[in-house]
Design a protein around this motif. Structure first.
Motif, short mmCIF file in Angstrom:
data_model
loop_
_atom_site.label_atom_id
_atom_site.label_comp_id
_atom_site.label_asym_id
_atom_site.label_seq_id
_atom_site.Cartn_x
_atom_site.Cartn_y
_atom_site.Cartn_z
N PHE A 2 0.81 -1.21 0.00
CA PHE A 2 0.00 0.00 0.00
C PHE A 2 0.85 1.27 0.00
N ASP A 3 2.05 1.18 0.58
CA ASP A 3 2.93 2.35 0.59
C ASP A 3 3.33 2.77 -0.82
N SER A 4 3.64 1.80 -1.66
CA SER A 4 4.05 2.13 -3.02
C SER A 4 2.87 2.69 -3.83
N ILE A 5 1.67 2.17 -3.58
CA ILE A 5 0.49 2.70 -4.27
C ILE A 5 0.23 4.13 -3.82
N GLU A 6 0.35 4.37 -2.52
CA GLU A 6 0.17 5.72 -1.98
C GLU A 6 1.15 6.69 -2.64
N LYS A 49 -3.48 6.39 1.79
CA LYS A 49 -3.27 5.00 2.18
C LYS A 49 -4.50 4.43 2.90
N GLN A 50 -5.09 5.20 3.80
CA GLN A 50 -6.25 4.71 4.54
C GLN A 50 -7.42 4.41 3.59
N LYS A 51 -7.59 5.26 2.58
CA LYS A 51 -8.68 5.06 1.62
C LYS A 51 -8.43 3.84 0.75
N ILE A 52 -7.19 3.61 0.36
CA ILE A 52 -6.86 2.44 -0.46
C ILE A 52 -7.06 1.16 0.34
N VAL A 53 -6.61 1.16 1.58
CA VAL A 53 -6.77 -0.03 2.44
C VAL A 53 -8.26 -0.31 2.65
N ALA A 54 -9.04 0.73 2.93
CA ALA A 54 -10.48 0.55 3.15
C ALA A 54 -11.16 0.00 1.90
N LYS A 59 -13.50 -4.58 -1.13
CA LYS A 59 -13.48 -5.47 -2.29
C LYS A 59 -13.29 -6.93 -1.87
N LYS A 60 -12.46 -7.14 -0.86
CA LYS A 60 -12.23 -8.50 -0.38
C LYS A 60 -13.50 -9.10 0.21
N GLN A 61 -14.31 -8.27 0.85
CA GLN A 61 -15.56 -8.74 1.43
C GLN A 61 -16.54 -9.20 0.35
N GLU A 62 -16.40 -8.67 -0.85
CA GLU A 62 -17.28 -9.05 -1.95
C GLU A 62 -16.97 -10.45 -2.46
N HIS A 63 -15.76 -10.93 -2.22
CA HIS A 63 -15.35 -12.25 -2.70
C HIS A 63 -15.72 -13.31 -1.66
N THR A 64 -16.19 -14.45 -2.13
CA THR A 64 -16.51 -15.54 -1.21
C THR A 64 -15.23 -16.17 -0.66
N ILE A 70 -7.50 -9.27 -5.74
CA ILE A 70 -8.32 -8.15 -6.20
C ILE A 70 -7.87 -7.85 -7.62
N GLU A 71 -8.81 -7.91 -8.55
CA GLU A 71 -8.44 -7.77 -9.95
C GLU A 71 -8.28 -6.32 -10.40
N GLU A 72 -8.96 -5.40 -9.74
CA GLU A 72 -8.86 -4.00 -10.11
C GLU A 72 -7.53 -3.42 -9.64
N THR A 73 -7.13 -2.35 -10.26
CA THR A 73 -5.91 -1.66 -9.88
C THR A 73 -6.19 -0.78 -8.67
N LEU A 74 -5.52 -1.02 -7.56
CA LEU A 74 -5.75 -0.26 -6.33
C LEU A 74 -5.43 1.22 -6.50
N PHE A 75 -4.56 1.52 -7.43
CA PHE A 75 -4.18 2.91 -7.70
C PHE A 75 -5.40 3.79 -7.92
N PHE A 76 -6.41 3.27 -8.61
CA PHE A 76 -7.57 4.07 -8.97
C PHE A 76 -8.58 4.24 -7.85
N TYR A 77 -8.53 3.38 -6.84
CA TYR A 77 -9.52 3.47 -5.77
C TYR A 77 -9.55 4.85 -5.13
N ARG A 78 -8.40 5.33 -4.73
CA ARG A 78 -8.34 6.63 -4.08
C ARG A 78 -8.64 7.75 -5.07
N LEU A 79 -8.20 7.61 -6.28
CA LEU A 79 -8.44 8.66 -7.27
C LEU A 79 -9.93 8.81 -7.58
#
Length: 105
Positions: A2-6, A49-54, A59-64, A70-79
């Motif tokens: 998460f640090d590198s994504i941040e 970082k907090q927003k990306i982790v959240a 997203k993990k809760q959506e998976h059984t 997680i297939e999506e790019t985490l980079f875009f979550y915060r953006l």
């Protein structure tokens, strides 16, 4: 991880409000008040970082299977969320300015 994504999100925000702004002009093309540019840049860089982790946890809760990647790019979550927050802030700021102009008449 998460640090590198941040770090990359913050670099992208700096690019948008720096290099891209100097070539595209957020002020002239998007009508953003120049005095607010630095404030908007900081808004997008807050709690990255907090927003990306959240978002990743959500997203993990959506998976059984919790071990699924997680297939999506985490980079875009915060953006995505950040640009929504930014749009609300710009709208709010512009509404205040419009109200002040109307009240002066």
């Amino acid at each position: 991880m998460f640090d590198s994504i941040e770090t990359q999100v913050k670099k992208f925000v700096d690019f948008v409000f720096g290099t891209l702004n100097s070539q595209f002009s957020l002020i002239h093309n998007l009508g953003i008040e120049g005095k607010n540019i630095a404030q908007y840049q900081q808004l997008l860089k807050q709690r990255v970082k907090q927003k990306i982790v959240a978002a990743a946890n959500l997203k993990k809760q959506e998976h059984t299977n919790q071990n699924d990647a997680i297939e999506e790019t985490l980079f875009f979550y915060r953006l995505i969320e950040g640009f929504r927050e930014l749009a609300q802030k710009i709208h709010s700021d512009n509404t205040k300015v419009t109200t002040q102009v109307i009240n002066k008449k």
